[in-house]
Write an enzyme that holds these catalytic residues in place. Structure first.
Site, PDB file in Angstrom:
ATOM      1  N   TYR A  81      48.823  40.682  29.979  1.00  0.00           N
ATOM      2  CA  TYR A  81      47.539  41.282  30.381  1.00  0.00           C
ATOM      3  C   TYR A  81      47.784  42.652  31.017  1.00  0.00           C
ATOM      4  CZ  TYR A  81      43.156  41.954  32.993  1.00  0.00           C
ATOM      5  OH  TYR A  81      41.992  42.468  33.519  1.00  0.00           O
ATOM      6  N   GLY A  82      48.742  42.690  31.959  1.00  0.00           N
ATOM      7  CA  GLY A  82      49.056  43.952  32.636  1.00  0.00           C
ATOM      8  C   GLY A  82      49.483  45.025  31.646  1.00  0.00           C
ATOM      9  N   LYS A 100      46.552  46.594  29.924  1.00  0.00           N
ATOM     10  CA  LYS A 100      45.791  47.502  30.791  1.00  0.00           C
ATOM     11  C   LYS A 100      46.580  48.788  31.063  1.00  0.00           C
ATOM     12  CE  LYS A 100      42.001  45.114  31.250  1.00  0.00           C
ATOM     13  NZ  LYS A 100      40.741  45.605  30.687  1.00  0.00           N
TER      14      LYS A 100
HETATM   15  N1  LIG Z   1      37.121  40.213  37.199  1.00  0.00           N
HETATM   16  C1  LIG Z   1      38.134  40.913  37.667  1.00  0.00           C
HETATM   17  O1  LIG Z   1      38.672  40.621  38.738  1.00  0.00           O
HETATM   18  C2  LIG Z   1      38.664  42.098  36.899  1.00  0.00           C
HETATM   19  C3  LIG Z   1      39.598  42.925  37.521  1.00  0.00           C
HETATM   20  C4  LIG Z   1      40.071  44.028  36.835  1.00  0.00           C
HETATM   21  C5  LIG Z   1      39.611  44.313  35.570  1.00  0.00           C
HETATM   22  N2  LIG Z   1      38.703  43.495  34.973  1.00  0.00           N
HETATM   23  C6  LIG Z   1      38.245  43.857  33.628  1.00  0.00           C
HETATM   24  O2  LIG Z   1      36.837  43.937  33.640  1.00  0.00           O
HETATM   25  C7  LIG Z   1      36.342  43.703  32.328  1.00  0.00           C
HETATM   26  C8  LIG Z   1      35.194  42.697  32.369  1.00  0.00           C
HETATM   27  O3  LIG Z   1      35.704  41.446  32.761  1.00  0.00           O
HETATM   28  P1  LIG Z   1      34.909  40.432  33.701  1.00  0.00           P
HETATM   29  O4  LIG Z   1      35.769  40.138  34.842  1.00  0.00           O
HETATM   30  O5  LIG Z   1      33.543  40.908  33.933  1.00  0.00           O
HETATM   31  O6  LIG Z   1      34.933  39.114  32.817  1.00  0.00           O
HETATM   32  P2  LIG Z   1      33.813  38.413  31.912  1.00  0.00           P
HETATM   33  O7  LIG Z   1      32.584  38.125  32.683  1.00  0.00           O
HETATM   34  O8  LIG Z   1      34.508  37.305  31.233  1.00  0.00           O
HETATM   35  O9  LIG Z   1      33.467  39.572  30.906  1.00  0.00           O
HETATM   36  C9  LIG Z   1      34.124  39.826  29.715  1.00  0.00           C
HETATM   37  C10 LIG Z   1      33.055  40.267  28.752  1.00  0.00           C
HETATM   38  O10 LIG Z   1      33.682  40.711  27.568  1.00  0.00           O
HETATM   39  C11 LIG Z   1      33.031  40.129  26.471  1.00  0.00           C
HETATM   40  N3  LIG Z   1      34.015  39.942  25.416  1.00  0.00           N
HETATM   41  C12 LIG Z   1      35.209  39.324  25.504  1.00  0.00           C
HETATM   42  N4  LIG Z   1      35.846  39.360  24.332  1.00  0.00           N
HETATM   43  C13 LIG Z   1      35.010  40.012  23.477  1.00  0.00           C
HETATM   44  C14 LIG Z   1      35.093  40.363  22.112  1.00  0.00           C
HETATM   45  N5  LIG Z   1      36.159  40.049  21.370  1.00  0.00           N
HETATM   46  N6  LIG Z   1      34.046  41.034  21.546  1.00  0.00           N
HETATM   47  C15 LIG Z   1      32.959  41.360  22.286  1.00  0.00           C
HETATM   48  N7  LIG Z   1      32.840  41.062  23.589  1.00  0.00           N
HETATM   49  C16 LIG Z   1      33.848  40.387  24.168  1.00  0.00           C
HETATM   50  C17 LIG Z   1      32.482  38.795  26.965  1.00  0.00           C
HETATM   51  O11 LIG Z   1      31.305  38.415  26.267  1.00  0.00           O
HETATM   52  P3  LIG Z   1      31.312  37.291  25.109  1.00  0.00           P
HETATM   53  O12 LIG Z   1      32.139  36.181  25.610  1.00  0.00           O
HETATM   54  O13 LIG Z   1      29.886  37.028  24.858  1.00  0.00           O
HETATM   55  O14 LIG Z   1      31.950  38.002  23.949  1.00  0.00           O
HETATM   56  C18 LIG Z   1      32.117  39.127  28.400  1.00  0.00           C
HETATM   57  O15 LIG Z   1      30.776  39.576  28.500  1.00  0.00           O
HETATM   58  C19 LIG Z   1      37.532  43.255  31.494  1.00  0.00           C
HETATM   59  O16 LIG Z   1      38.019  44.343  30.732  1.00  0.00           O
HETATM   60  C20 LIG Z   1      38.551  42.841  32.550  1.00  0.00           C
HETATM   61  O17 LIG Z   1      39.871  42.945  32.075  1.00  0.00           O
HETATM   62  C21 LIG Z   1      38.216  42.390  35.609  1.00  0.00           C
END
Ligand SMILES: NC(=O)c1ccc[n+]([C@@H]2O[C@H](COP(=O)([O-])OP(=O)(O)OC[C@H]3O[C@@H](n4cnc5c(N)ncnc54)[C@H](OP(=O)(O)O)[C@@H]3O)[C@@H](O)[C@H]2O)c1
Length: 248
Positions: A150-151, A154
């Site tokens: 994952y890292g 990113k």
């Molecule tokens: N939460 C944290 O602590 C954190 C920290 C640092 C970075 N991030 C980054 O923030 C971003 C959002 O993550 P989140 O934490 O908000 O998690 P999340 O709620 O699981 O959001 C991920 C979103 O991406 C969509 N998605 C995943 N795979 C997809 C695909 N193949 N095609 C289209 N849509 C897709 C999902 O929708 P569907 O399932 O409907 O496709 C979901 O809405 C990510 O890039 C994550 O790496 C999160």
């Protein structure tokens, strides 16, 4: 801060951080093309926000996805001013325990899909002095034992951001936000299991100086700032931690 009249694509728009970004953009007056796979939360978004939102139920990693998303945005709102690459896949585990196919799956969603979307949006972005924000992670800057794949994806997003910022300047600005821990559905889908996930939450809180998880709208507000040329017209290639001090 105003984004009135701007047309913005947000991937992963219906849940978690993407939802916070979408709501912040709508509050600032933008129209949003909301992308995700699951039609249910997308439908709820469309119902709640009406004409300001168009939804595209689409796997961003699928062949032809980028063209379909750009077409949907331009047909719905007449133009495309900005892309927010937020959709992400997070599967954690130690190297020996991780299916090698998982690296390809994460790379496809976290790195290749954003690059394709930027590529297909470029004519529109160039014509409108547009902008891109990639949602990376502090995991792209810190060492990530137990989460190395994952890292690595990113870190690739960070590199893509900086290289494209130079390649596309001065026409299109490209920046990234590196969120620290935000409590979202992502934490329940990492493959770690309930106990290890709970421990990870505690460890993350302990290593975050501000002593709490971030809110999705705290990321959303920074996206709005980076898309507003009045406020950030001289910022490109920036990797901005919004992380409660986790990388301090
Ligand atoms: N939460 C944290 O602590 C954190 C920290 C640092 C970075 N991030 C980054 O923030 C971003 C959002 O993550 P989140 O934490 O908000 O998690 P999340 O709620 O699981 O959001 C991920 C979103 O991406 C969509 N998605 C995943 N795979 C997809 C695909 N193949 N095609 C289209 N849509 C897709 C999902 O929708 P569907 O399932 O409907 O496709 C979901 O809405 C990510 O890039 C994550 O790496 C999160």
């Amino acid at each position: 801060m105003t984004l009135a009249g701007k047309s913005v694509v947000v991937t992963g728009a219906a849940t978690g951080i993407g939802r916070g970004i979408t709501e912040s953009l709508l509050k600032s007056g933008a129209s949003v093309t909301a992308v995700g796979r699951n039609p249910e939360p997308l439908g709820e978004l469309a119902e709640r926000y009406g004409d300001a939102v168009t939804v595209v139920s689409q796997d961003v990693g699928a062949s032809g996805a980028a063209e379909r998303i750009v077409t949907a945005a331009t047909e719905s709102f007449g133009a495309l001013d900005a892309v927010v690459n937020n959709a992400g896949r997070a599967r954690f585990g130690r190297l020996e325990e991780t299916d090698p196919a998982e690296f390809d799956a994460m790379f496809a969603v976290n790195v290749a899909a954003p690059a394709q979307l930027i590529r297909h949006a470029l004519p529109q972005l160039r014509a409108r002095g547009g902008s891109v924000v990639n949602i990376s992670s502090v995991g792209g800057a810190l060492s990530m034992p137990g989460r190395s794949f994952y890292g690595a994806t990113k870190a690739a997003v960070n590199s893509l951001t900086r290289s494209l910022a130079r390649e596309l300047a001065p026409d299109v600005r490209v920046n990234a936000i590196l969120p620290g821990p935000v409590d979202t559905p992502m934490w329940n889908e990492t493959g770690l299991g309930e106990q290890a996930t709970q421990q990870m939450r505690l460890d993350l809180l302990a290593s975050t100086p501000m002593g709490r998880f971030g809110e999705a709208t705290e990321i959303g507000q920074w996206v709005c700032l980076l898309l507003d040329p009045q406020l950030s017209g001289w910022i490109t290639g920036a990797l901005i931690p919004v992380d409660g001090g986790r990388t301090a």
